[in-house]
Scaffold this motif. Structure first.
Motif, PDB file in Angstrom:
ATOM      1  N   MET A 229       1.011   1.862   8.815  1.00  0.00           N
ATOM      2  CA  MET A 229       1.073   1.640   7.378  1.00  0.00           C
ATOM      3  C   MET A 229       1.811   0.355   7.011  1.00  0.00           C
ATOM      4  O   MET A 229       2.910   0.120   7.507  1.00  0.00           O
ATOM      5  CB  MET A 229       1.775   2.846   6.730  1.00  0.00           C
ATOM      6  CG  MET A 229       2.046   2.702   5.243  1.00  0.00           C
ATOM      7  SD  MET A 229       2.734   4.190   4.500  1.00  0.00           S
ATOM      8  CE  MET A 229       4.141   4.544   5.567  1.00  0.00           C
ATOM      9  N   PRO A 230       1.248  -0.462   6.122  1.00  0.00           N
ATOM     10  CA  PRO A 230       2.028  -1.554   5.514  1.00  0.00           C
ATOM     11  C   PRO A 230       3.054  -0.941   4.563  1.00  0.00           C
ATOM     12  O   PRO A 230       2.876  -0.855   3.357  1.00  0.00           O
ATOM     13  CB  PRO A 230       0.971  -2.384   4.764  1.00  0.00           C
ATOM     14  CG  PRO A 230      -0.350  -1.933   5.311  1.00  0.00           C
ATOM     15  CD  PRO A 230      -0.151  -0.501   5.705  1.00  0.00           C
ATOM     16  N   SER A 231       4.161  -0.479   5.132  1.00  0.00           N
ATOM     17  CA  SER A 231       5.018   0.513   4.474  1.00  0.00           C
ATOM     18  C   SER A 231       5.824  -0.017   3.303  1.00  0.00           C
ATOM     19  O   SER A 231       6.317   0.770   2.501  1.00  0.00           O
ATOM     20  CB  SER A 231       5.964   1.145   5.502  1.00  0.00           C
ATOM     21  OG  SER A 231       6.691   0.161   6.200  1.00  0.00           O
ATOM     22  N   ALA A 232       5.961  -1.341   3.163  1.00  0.00           N
ATOM     23  CA  ALA A 232       6.711  -1.852   2.017  1.00  0.00           C
ATOM     24  C   ALA A 232       6.062  -1.459   0.698  1.00  0.00           C
ATOM     25  O   ALA A 232       6.745  -1.334  -0.318  1.00  0.00           O
ATOM     26  CB  ALA A 232       6.838  -3.374   2.112  1.00  0.00           C
ATOM     27  N   GLY A 233       4.748  -1.254   0.703  1.00  0.00           N
ATOM     28  CA  GLY A 233       4.056  -0.874  -0.520  1.00  0.00           C
ATOM     29  C   GLY A 233       4.052   0.603  -0.810  1.00  0.00           C
ATOM     30  O   GLY A 233       3.580   1.023  -1.871  1.00  0.00           O
ATOM     31  N   ARG A 234       4.598   1.415   0.096  1.00  0.00           N
ATOM     32  CA  ARG A 234       4.509   2.863  -0.093  1.00  0.00           C
ATOM     33  C   ARG A 234       5.223   3.376  -1.344  1.00  0.00           C
ATOM     34  O   ARG A 234       4.724   4.289  -1.997  1.00  0.00           O
ATOM     35  CB  ARG A 234       5.049   3.600   1.148  1.00  0.00           C
ATOM     36  CG  ARG A 234       4.705   5.082   1.119  1.00  0.00           C
ATOM     37  CD  ARG A 234       5.300   5.874   2.267  1.00  0.00           C
ATOM     38  NE  ARG A 234       4.687   7.193   2.327  1.00  0.00           N
ATOM     39  CZ  ARG A 234       5.021   8.223   1.558  1.00  0.00           C
ATOM     40  NH1 ARG A 234       5.985   8.076   0.648  1.00  0.00           N
ATOM     41  NH2 ARG A 234       4.409   9.380   1.653  1.00  0.00           N
ATOM     42  N   PRO A 235       6.378   2.835  -1.736  1.00  0.00           N
ATOM     43  CA  PRO A 235       7.068   3.399  -2.899  1.00  0.00           C
ATOM     44  C   PRO A 235       6.394   3.127  -4.245  1.00  0.00           C
ATOM     45  O   PRO A 235       6.794   3.701  -5.257  1.00  0.00           O
ATOM     46  CB  PRO A 235       8.448   2.732  -2.852  1.00  0.00           C
ATOM     47  CG  PRO A 235       8.613   2.260  -1.447  1.00  0.00           C
ATOM     48  CD  PRO A 235       7.238   1.874  -1.026  1.00  0.00           C
ATOM     49  N   PHE A 236       5.397   2.257  -4.286  1.00  0.00           N
ATOM     50  CA  PHE A 236       4.728   1.980  -5.549  1.00  0.00           C
ATOM     51  C   PHE A 236       3.858   3.167  -5.955  1.00  0.00           C
ATOM     52  O   PHE A 236       3.188   3.776  -5.122  1.00  0.00           O
ATOM     53  CB  PHE A 236       3.849   0.733  -5.427  1.00  0.00           C
ATOM     54  CG  PHE A 236       4.613  -0.561  -5.370  1.00  0.00           C
ATOM     55  CD1 PHE A 236       4.827  -1.311  -6.515  1.00  0.00           C
ATOM     56  CD2 PHE A 236       5.104  -1.034  -4.157  1.00  0.00           C
ATOM     57  CE1 PHE A 236       5.528  -2.515  -6.445  1.00  0.00           C
ATOM     58  CE2 PHE A 236       5.802  -2.230  -4.081  1.00  0.00           C
ATOM     59  CZ  PHE A 236       6.015  -2.973  -5.242  1.00  0.00           C
ATOM     60  N   THR A 237       3.868   3.455  -7.244  1.00  0.00           N
ATOM     61  CA  THR A 237       3.019   4.493  -7.826  1.00  0.00           C
ATOM     62  C   THR A 237       2.155   3.856  -8.910  1.00  0.00           C
ATOM     63  O   THR A 237       2.468   2.763  -9.407  1.00  0.00           O
ATOM     64  CB  THR A 237       3.862   5.609  -8.454  1.00  0.00           C
ATOM     65  OG1 THR A 237       4.634   5.049  -9.542  1.00  0.00           O
ATOM     66  CG2 THR A 237       4.819   6.237  -7.427  1.00  0.00           C
ATOM     67  N   PRO A 238       1.065   4.508  -9.316  1.00  0.00           N
ATOM     68  CA  PRO A 238       0.266   3.948 -10.415  1.00  0.00           C
ATOM     69  C   PRO A 238       1.094   3.713 -11.675  1.00  0.00           C
ATOM     70  O   PRO A 238       0.901   2.710 -12.373  1.00  0.00           O
ATOM     71  CB  PRO A 238      -0.818   5.005 -10.629  1.00  0.00           C
ATOM     72  CG  PRO A 238      -0.964   5.672  -9.295  1.00  0.00           C
ATOM     73  CD  PRO A 238       0.430   5.696  -8.724  1.00  0.00           C
ATOM     74  N   GLU A 239       2.007   4.628 -11.965  1.00  0.00           N
ATOM     75  CA  GLU A 239       2.844   4.470 -13.156  1.00  0.00           C
ATOM     76  C   GLU A 239       3.750   3.248 -13.047  1.00  0.00           C
ATOM     77  O   GLU A 239       3.953   2.513 -14.019  1.00  0.00           O
ATOM     78  CB  GLU A 239       3.685   5.729 -13.372  1.00  0.00           C
ATOM     79  CG  GLU A 239       2.875   6.988 -13.671  1.00  0.00           C
ATOM     80  CD  GLU A 239       2.241   7.610 -12.429  1.00  0.00           C
ATOM     81  OE1 GLU A 239       1.366   8.480 -12.598  1.00  0.00           O
ATOM     82  OE2 GLU A 239       2.604   7.218 -11.297  1.00  0.00           O
TER      83      GLU A 239
END
Length: 389
Positions: A229-239
């Motif tokens: 996983m390109p894990s730096a982007g994991r905490p982003f949510t649509p909101e």
């Protein structure tokens, strides 16, 4: 050619020594002696206690994705940015990831990796094959791992020319060794279709059980191809994305398909396929031209943008390009197109820390990691985040 029988290829497993390190989590003191320079100040050496490793997704800990902690470190630039005021330059502050929009400024640009994670591990009785990425020849790079009671460990008991029978009647041929741990491989069927049926997400020992593939995807992932996983982007949510755009903060994608990590070794990254589109290149250049900051979401994005800046027509700009990048960002060379970074917390001596030092300088990064250790931040793909400005 000879066949390698995965049922008999591996000698009886012996348990590795128990991992011991001072730690401060679950009531145990986790603070090591300190964060020490390693490799002429380009990386760092420190003790990472097992309790500081994230063992499961934050959702399993009762948190939303954007409720992980966010360590913010600012370089000694003399600037005060965003809505946070009265800060001393070089200071380290503590937030949650949902605070990100208030920590950036209108006109900033977040560049994200839109590569989606593959179920890249195929398990046999005693071996696991980790598919690391497709080569221009059509072959794939793979890593062979020995399965243990909890995860996997390196396995070197094969020779060029051998082949492995895989689940579903597939055959994996190993014509040549590419690196000390990666093999060129040819599967006798389409790899992506095969992995969709027989693969699972790659998992190392710090993650104690399997989690669904959805837990390894980011909100930006639309181009399948990453082994991990390109894990730096994991905490982003649509909101959160909506809030960023509402505040005038841009978002633009690149693609970089990540290969397998090296949890046991300190080694530089190897070539990975990437693409910077004309649209993203234009947004990056316009942002910098008008005084905005280009914030990379992940070290993969730094690698892609800095590759695109190598032959750009003007200093500090990028060009549209795609292909294989072998570029390694080091403090000696610095960065050309990136002004900040959203990333995770990286292991001691890793090449990622060299890259971070290129952006922050050694002192700011050491200060940030000392704070992360003292405050009990969590490491790895399901852990906490670090914003460098």
């Amino acid at each position: 050619m000879t066949a390698r029988d995965p049922h008999t290829a591996v000698p009886p497993r012996t348990e590795p020594p128990a991992k011991t390190a001072p730690g401060r989590a679950d009531g145990v003191d986790a603070t090591p002696a300190g964060v020490r320079p390693y490799g002429a100040g380009e990386s760092f050496e420190f003790a990472l206690a097992a309790p500081l490793e994230a063992h499961e997704p934050p959702e399993a800990r009762g948190l939303r994705r954007d409720e992980v902690r966010l360590l913010v470190s600012r370089r000694d630039t003399g600037e005060v940015t965003g809505e946070v005021t009265g800060e001393v330059t070089g200071e380290v502050t503590h937030h949650v990831f949902a605070d990100l929009p208030s920590l950036l400024s209108p006109g900033d640009l977040l560049v994200v990796n839109n590569s989606a994670t593959l179920p890249a591990a195929v398990r046999l009785d005693r071996l696991a094959v980790h598919f690391s990425g497709r080569l221009a020849s059509g072959e794939w790079l793979v890593e062979l791992r020995r399965r243990t009671a909890t995860a996997t460990e390196p396995y070197s008991g094969v020779a060029p020319g051998e082949w492995l029978p895989l689940p579903g009647g597939a055959t994996l041929r190993l014509p040549a060794q590419e690196t000390p741990r990666l093999w060129r491989a040819h599967l006798d069927r389409d790899v992506l279709s095969y992995l969709a049926v027989h693969g699972v997400p790659i998992r190392y020992g710090h993650v104690r059980r399997d989690w669904p593939l959805a837990d390894y995807q980011t909100v930006f992932g639309v181009e399948p191809g990453s082994a991990e996983m390109p894990s730096a982007g994991r905490p982003f949510t649509p909101e959160l994305v909506t809030d960023l755009v509402r505040r005038g903060i841009g978002i633009a994608p690149i693609t970089l398909h990540t290969g397998v990590a090296s949890p046991e070794k300190d080694e530089p990254p190897y070539p990975e396929w990437f693409s910077v589109s004309p649209w993203t290149a234009r947004l990056v250049n316009i942002t910098r031209e008008h005084g905005g900051r280009v914030i990379a979401v992940g070290t993969t994005v730094v690698r892609a943008l800095e590759t695109a800046a190598l032959d750009a027509p003007a200093p500090g700009t990028v060009r549209a390009t795609s292909g294989w990048t072998s570029h390694v960002v080091t403090p000696a060379e610095g960065v050309r197109a990136v002004d900040g970074l959203v990333t995770g917390l990286h292991e001691p001596r890793s090449s990622h820390l060299m890259m971070l030092s290129s952006i922050t300088g050694t002192g700011v990064l050491a200060r940030a990691y000392e704070a992360a250790l003292e405050e009990g931040y969590l490491w790895h793909e399901f852990g906490d985040s670090h914003l460098i400005l």
